[in-house]
Design an enzyme around this catalytic site. Sequence first.
Site, PDB file in Angstrom:
ATOM      1  N   SER A  90      40.084  40.517  36.866  1.00  0.00           N
ATOM      2  CA  SER A  90      41.652  40.627  36.999  1.00  0.00           C
ATOM      3  C   SER A  90      42.297  41.739  36.256  1.00  0.00           C
ATOM      4  O   SER A  90      41.876  41.983  35.144  1.00  0.00           O
ATOM      5  CB  SER A  90      42.252  39.170  36.682  1.00  0.00           C
ATOM      6  OG  SER A  90      43.711  39.130  36.878  1.00  0.00           O
ATOM      7  N   SER A  91      43.310  42.375  36.861  1.00  0.00           N
ATOM      8  CA  SER A  91      43.797  43.554  36.224  1.00  0.00           C
ATOM      9  C   SER A  91      43.220  44.735  35.885  1.00  0.00           C
ATOM     10  O   SER A  91      43.513  45.761  35.207  1.00  0.00           O
ATOM     11  CB  SER A  91      44.550  42.901  34.876  1.00  0.00           C
ATOM     12  OG  SER A  91      45.511  42.220  34.965  1.00  0.00           O
ATOM     13  N   ALA A  92      41.871  44.759  36.542  1.00  0.00           N
ATOM     14  CA  ALA A  92      41.079  46.112  36.326  1.00  0.00           C
ATOM     15  C   ALA A  92      41.229  47.486  37.295  1.00  0.00           C
ATOM     16  O   ALA A  92      41.021  48.268  36.923  1.00  0.00           O
ATOM     17  CB  ALA A  92      39.719  45.911  36.797  1.00  0.00           C
ATOM     18  N   GLY A  93      42.473  46.969  38.127  1.00  0.00           N
ATOM     19  CA  GLY A  93      42.994  48.050  38.910  1.00  0.00           C
ATOM     20  C   GLY A  93      42.334  48.418  40.223  1.00  0.00           C
ATOM     21  O   GLY A  93      42.414  49.403  40.937  1.00  0.00           O
ATOM     22  N   LYS A  94      41.730  47.249  40.677  1.00  0.00           N
ATOM     23  CA  LYS A  94      40.881  47.264  41.918  1.00  0.00           C
ATOM     24  C   LYS A  94      41.744  47.556  43.178  1.00  0.00           C
ATOM     25  O   LYS A  94      41.604  48.392  44.028  1.00  0.00           O
ATOM     26  CB  LYS A  94      40.151  46.165  42.144  1.00  0.00           C
ATOM     27  CG  LYS A  94      39.129  45.750  41.224  1.00  0.00           C
ATOM     28  CD  LYS A  94      38.340  44.310  41.415  1.00  0.00           C
ATOM     29  CE  LYS A  94      39.250  43.162  41.757  1.00  0.00           C
ATOM     30  NZ  LYS A  94      39.776  42.871  40.298  1.00  0.00           N
ATOM     31  N   SER A  95      42.990  46.974  43.127  1.00  0.00           N
ATOM     32  CA  SER A  95      44.086  47.217  44.418  1.00  0.00           C
ATOM     33  C   SER A  95      44.435  48.561  44.312  1.00  0.00           C
ATOM     34  O   SER A  95      44.575  49.025  45.378  1.00  0.00           O
ATOM     35  CB  SER A  95      45.258  46.099  44.346  1.00  0.00           C
ATOM     36  OG  SER A  95      44.469  44.692  44.190  1.00  0.00           O
ATOM     37  N   GLY A 140      35.623  43.749  39.776  1.00  0.00           N
ATOM     38  CA  GLY A 140      36.044  43.899  38.470  1.00  0.00           C
ATOM     39  C   GLY A 140      36.646  42.692  38.223  1.00  0.00           C
ATOM     40  O   GLY A 140      37.138  41.807  38.782  1.00  0.00           O
ATOM     41  N   ASP A 175      43.175  38.254  46.642  1.00  0.00           N
ATOM     42  CA  ASP A 175      44.405  37.871  46.284  1.00  0.00           C
ATOM     43  C   ASP A 175      45.142  37.463  47.597  1.00  0.00           C
ATOM     44  O   ASP A 175      46.016  36.348  47.738  1.00  0.00           O
ATOM     45  CB  ASP A 175      45.090  38.787  45.638  1.00  0.00           C
ATOM     46  CG  ASP A 175      44.638  39.013  44.277  1.00  0.00           C
ATOM     47  OD1 ASP A 175      43.970  37.943  43.723  1.00  0.00           O
ATOM     48  OD2 ASP A 175      45.111  39.818  43.434  1.00  0.00           O
TER      49      ASP A 175
END
Length: 197
Positions: free
Chosen positions: A22-27, A20, A47
């Site tokens: 950046s900032s999609a919430g994957k982490s 996804g 990252d």
Amino acid sequence: MPASEPGPGEARGRIVFLNGTSSAGKSSIAGELVRLLDAPWFVMSADAFHAMRSAPAMGPDRLEGVLRRTWSGFHRAVAGMAAAGNDLVVDHVLSEPWRLRDCLDVFVPENVVLVEVRCPLPELERRERLRGDRPAGLAARQFSRVHAHGDYDVVVDSGERSPQECAREIAAFLRLPPADPTAFARMKAGGAGERGA
């Protein structure tokens, strides 16, 4: 070059591949997912690999080569961990066609569960502003490219659902019989990622 074969009696690890922008919430989803799964799982994030690199001043041409080598090394580290029998949740951004092509080359397609982490652009931009640690407009630049290949095993919407809910959807999929063929196997057979740089 494909990862080496596991030894006698060794099973190759599974890869849950979260793709996804950046900032999609994957982490956040990765963190919730490993808490739901019974066996030991490793979270491997691009990252984290970029954060290992020192940051001397360099021009765009040199930086492009450094970034490409970092992504390539990340892919091979993931493949090596899986080849040693480790189960992995991978946080990735397939915003360049060569990244997908490289992953198809180095991963065992049958062992990859490819997850689309979908999120509407206005929400991505809102999150990007709030977090303040990403270049402005990064998610927007990735938005039309990151899912361009279009084939997934699982789709979660992090704009509509919490990280916990997304993780539960993925965990439920993992309890089903393995997909045959997987999205990675379908794309490898169809030559996905062969066009573009």
